[in-house]
Design a protein around this motif. Structure first.
Motif, mmCIF file in Angstrom:
data_model
loop_
_atom_site.group_PDB
_atom_site.id
_atom_site.type_symbol
_atom_site.label_atom_id
_atom_site.label_comp_id
_atom_site.label_asym_id
_atom_site.label_seq_id
_atom_site.Cartn_x
_atom_site.Cartn_y
_atom_site.Cartn_z
ATOM 1 N N GLU A 101 47.882 37.152 31.603
ATOM 2 C CA GLU A 101 48.580 37.849 29.976
ATOM 3 C C GLU A 101 49.580 39.018 31.399
ATOM 4 N N THR A 102 50.359 39.456 30.933
ATOM 5 C CA THR A 102 51.143 40.071 31.634
ATOM 6 C C THR A 102 51.100 41.850 32.345
ATOM 7 N N TYR A 103 50.796 42.020 32.823
ATOM 8 C CA TYR A 103 49.651 43.917 33.338
ATOM 9 C C TYR A 103 51.108 44.384 34.082
ATOM 10 N N ASP A 104 50.943 45.868 33.886
ATOM 11 C CA ASP A 104 52.109 47.058 34.618
ATOM 12 C C ASP A 104 51.479 47.116 35.279
ATOM 13 N N LEU A 105 50.219 47.486 35.278
ATOM 14 C CA LEU A 105 48.819 48.024 36.331
ATOM 15 C C LEU A 105 47.868 46.894 36.299
ATOM 16 N N LEU A 106 46.944 46.587 38.190
ATOM 17 C CA LEU A 106 46.170 46.364 38.151
ATOM 18 C C LEU A 106 45.210 47.149 39.431
ATOM 19 N N VAL A 107 44.302 47.529 38.933
ATOM 20 C CA VAL A 107 43.888 48.535 40.300
ATOM 21 C C VAL A 107 42.637 48.293 40.421
ATOM 22 N N SER A 108 41.789 48.803 40.730
ATOM 23 C CA SER A 108 40.748 48.239 41.611
ATOM 24 C C SER A 108 40.051 49.185 42.599
ATOM 25 N N ASN A 109 38.969 49.948 41.961
ATOM 26 C CA ASN A 109 38.428 51.276 42.973
ATOM 27 C C ASN A 109 37.243 50.602 43.689
ATOM 28 N N ALA A 110 37.124 50.848 44.637
ATOM 29 C CA ALA A 110 35.717 50.204 45.595
ATOM 30 C C ALA A 110 35.007 49.190 44.975
ATOM 31 N N ALA A 111 35.537 48.124 44.956
ATOM 32 C CA ALA A 111 35.167 46.605 44.765
ATOM 33 C C ALA A 111 35.533 45.297 45.556
ATOM 34 N N LEU A 112 36.697 45.230 45.831
ATOM 35 C CA LEU A 112 37.187 44.431 46.431
ATOM 36 C C LEU A 112 36.496 44.199 47.114
ATOM 37 N N LEU A 129 51.575 40.064 37.153
ATOM 38 C CA LEU A 129 52.576 42.043 37.167
ATOM 39 C C LEU A 129 53.581 41.728 36.599
ATOM 40 N N ALA A 130 53.976 42.108 35.912
ATOM 41 C CA ALA A 130 55.419 42.355 34.758
ATOM 42 C C ALA A 130 56.390 42.939 36.391
ATOM 43 N N GLY A 133 55.677 46.362 38.611
ATOM 44 C CA GLY A 133 54.766 46.851 37.621
ATOM 45 C C GLY A 133 53.872 47.062 39.408
ATOM 46 N N THR A 134 52.619 47.465 39.591
ATOM 47 C CA THR A 134 51.370 48.030 40.363
ATOM 48 C C THR A 134 50.469 47.606 41.484
ATOM 49 N N PHE A 135 49.856 47.527 41.602
ATOM 50 C CA PHE A 135 48.384 46.786 41.743
ATOM 51 C C PHE A 135 48.036 47.938 43.297
ATOM 52 N N ALA A 136 47.102 48.838 42.945
ATOM 53 C CA ALA A 136 46.873 49.751 43.707
ATOM 54 C C ALA A 136 45.093 49.328 43.716
ATOM 55 N N PHE A 137 44.659 49.891 44.490
ATOM 56 C CA PHE A 137 43.049 49.321 45.263
ATOM 57 C C PHE A 137 42.902 50.251 46.067
ATOM 58 N N GLN A 138 41.404 50.759 46.329
ATOM 59 C CA GLN A 138 40.752 50.962 47.368
ATOM 60 C C GLN A 138 39.649 50.922 47.572
ATOM 61 N N VAL A 139 38.934 50.429 49.484
ATOM 62 C CA VAL A 139 37.781 49.829 48.882
ATOM 63 C C VAL A 139 37.130 51.131 50.321
ATOM 64 N N PRO A 140 35.966 50.843 50.767
ATOM 65 C CA PRO A 140 35.019 51.936 52.108
ATOM 66 C C PRO A 140 35.738 50.781 52.746
ATOM 67 N N HIS A 141 36.276 51.627 53.864
ATOM 68 C CA HIS A 141 36.102 51.478 55.516
ATOM 69 C C HIS A 141 35.543 51.824 55.822
ATOM 70 N N VAL A 263 48.589 50.638 47.984
ATOM 71 C CA VAL A 263 49.541 50.420 46.749
ATOM 72 C C VAL A 263 50.993 49.841 46.725
ATOM 73 N N ALA A 264 50.607 48.212 46.128
ATOM 74 C CA ALA A 264 51.651 47.303 46.050
ATOM 75 C C ALA A 264 52.906 47.491 45.008
ATOM 76 N N THR A 265 54.114 47.671 44.928
ATOM 77 C CA THR A 265 54.896 47.744 43.537
ATOM 78 C C THR A 265 55.421 46.203 43.593
ATOM 79 N N LYS A 266 55.079 45.950 42.152
ATOM 80 C CA LYS A 266 56.639 43.744 42.291
ATOM 81 C C LYS A 266 57.611 44.296 42.324
ATOM 82 N N ALA A 267 58.723 44.063 42.662
ATOM 83 C CA ALA A 267 60.082 44.328 42.888
ATOM 84 C C ALA A 267 60.449 44.158 41.509
#
Length: 268
Positions: A101-112, A129-130, A133-141, A263-267
């Motif tokens: 389905e369509t999401y307004d926010l996809l977020v991932s915390n220390a998983a990818l 994403l709508a 909408g935004t895709f935001a994540f963080q990972v250990p680097h 943090v990536a925001t779709k047009a």
């Protein structure tokens, strides 16, 4: 590399405060979500773990419908305790998950970093994403930090290589910041990528070992689970290396930990 280790939610949550801070820093950079439909925004937490930070999403966007996805039965069992009318949890493997389905926010915390080839999933996730909408994540680097480097070095010694050399995380589990920026920008997103090094002050006996028992050491513990004597021997050798790399002080033990954020925001 083992991509689906067994998880111990209680062990993971022993350092919950330190682990949750990067998620708060990530959400601080998430822009306003698209105009809310009558049902409120739709949010997915990809790799939700025990659900403790998924609740933060529900608190920040109280009209949203939030779903936490994870492939660990142990983590999902704990997460269900946080479920409510607008917050639920479901099984999903991020290696194959695509938005239904369509999401307004996809977020991932220390998983990818546990998902090989996760860059290849980005096009479908952005498509889901709508507009706006935004895709935001963080990972250990910090795969080059002593925390991981010593584990790999020990795992590749003659005594352990046959059993552990193939299960530990390697340098390609997380890409350079510019790789994520380029991939997401080419997908048409306004993208912000940065890194931060936290200096966690940990308490207790062998706290760095205690930290990594909840995350990076899980594949080794799984690989040696059928041989408790060998498991204990490996953990003891690794503990001694960590004690030297991360000395204890009167105020605690400092664990420098670098993380990568995007943090990536779709047009719109």
């Amino acid at each position: 590399m083992t991509t689906n280790p067994s998880w111990d939610p209680a062990q993971y949550l022993r350092h919950a405060g330190h682990r949750a801070r990067p998620f708060a820093d990530l959400l601080a950079r998430v822009p306003d979500l698209p105009a809310e439909p009558p049902a409120g925004p739709r949010i997915a937490d990809l790799g939700c773990g025990p659900g403790n930070v998924t609740t933060v999403l529900a608190d920040r966007w109280p009209t949203a419908r939030v779903t936490g996805y994870d492939n660990s039965p142990q983590m999902l069992a704990d997460a269900q305790a946080h479920a409510g009318p607008r917050l639920d949890f479901a099984h999903a493997d991020l290696a194959t998950w695509t938005p239904a389905e369509t999401y307004d926010l996809l977020v991932s915390n220390a998983a990818l970093h546990w998902v090989p080839g996760h860059l290849d999933a980005f096009p479908a996730w952005i498509d889901g994403l709508a507009p706006g909408g935004t895709f935001a994540f963080q990972v250990p680097h910090n795969i080059d930090a002593p925390l991981h480097a010593l584990m790999r070095e020990l795992g590749n010694t003659p005594r352990w290589k046959a059993r552990l050399g193939h299960v530990l995380r390697h340098e390609d589990s997380v890409h350079a910041p510019g790789v994520y920026l380029d991939r997401l920008a080419r997908l048409g997103c306004a993208t912000d990528v940065w890194t931060t090094t936290y200096h966690h002050v940990l308490q207790g006996a062998d706290p760095v070992l205690d930290w990594v028992k909840g995350t990076g050491l899980r594949p080794a513990l799984d690989a040696l689970a059928d041989d408790p004597e060998a498991r204990d021997a490996f953990v003891t050798e690794y503990r001694d290396l960590l004690r030297e790399a991360y000395p204890s002080h009167d105020y605690g033990t400092v664990l420098p930990f670098r993380r990568l954020f995007a943090v990536a925001t779709k047009a719109a």
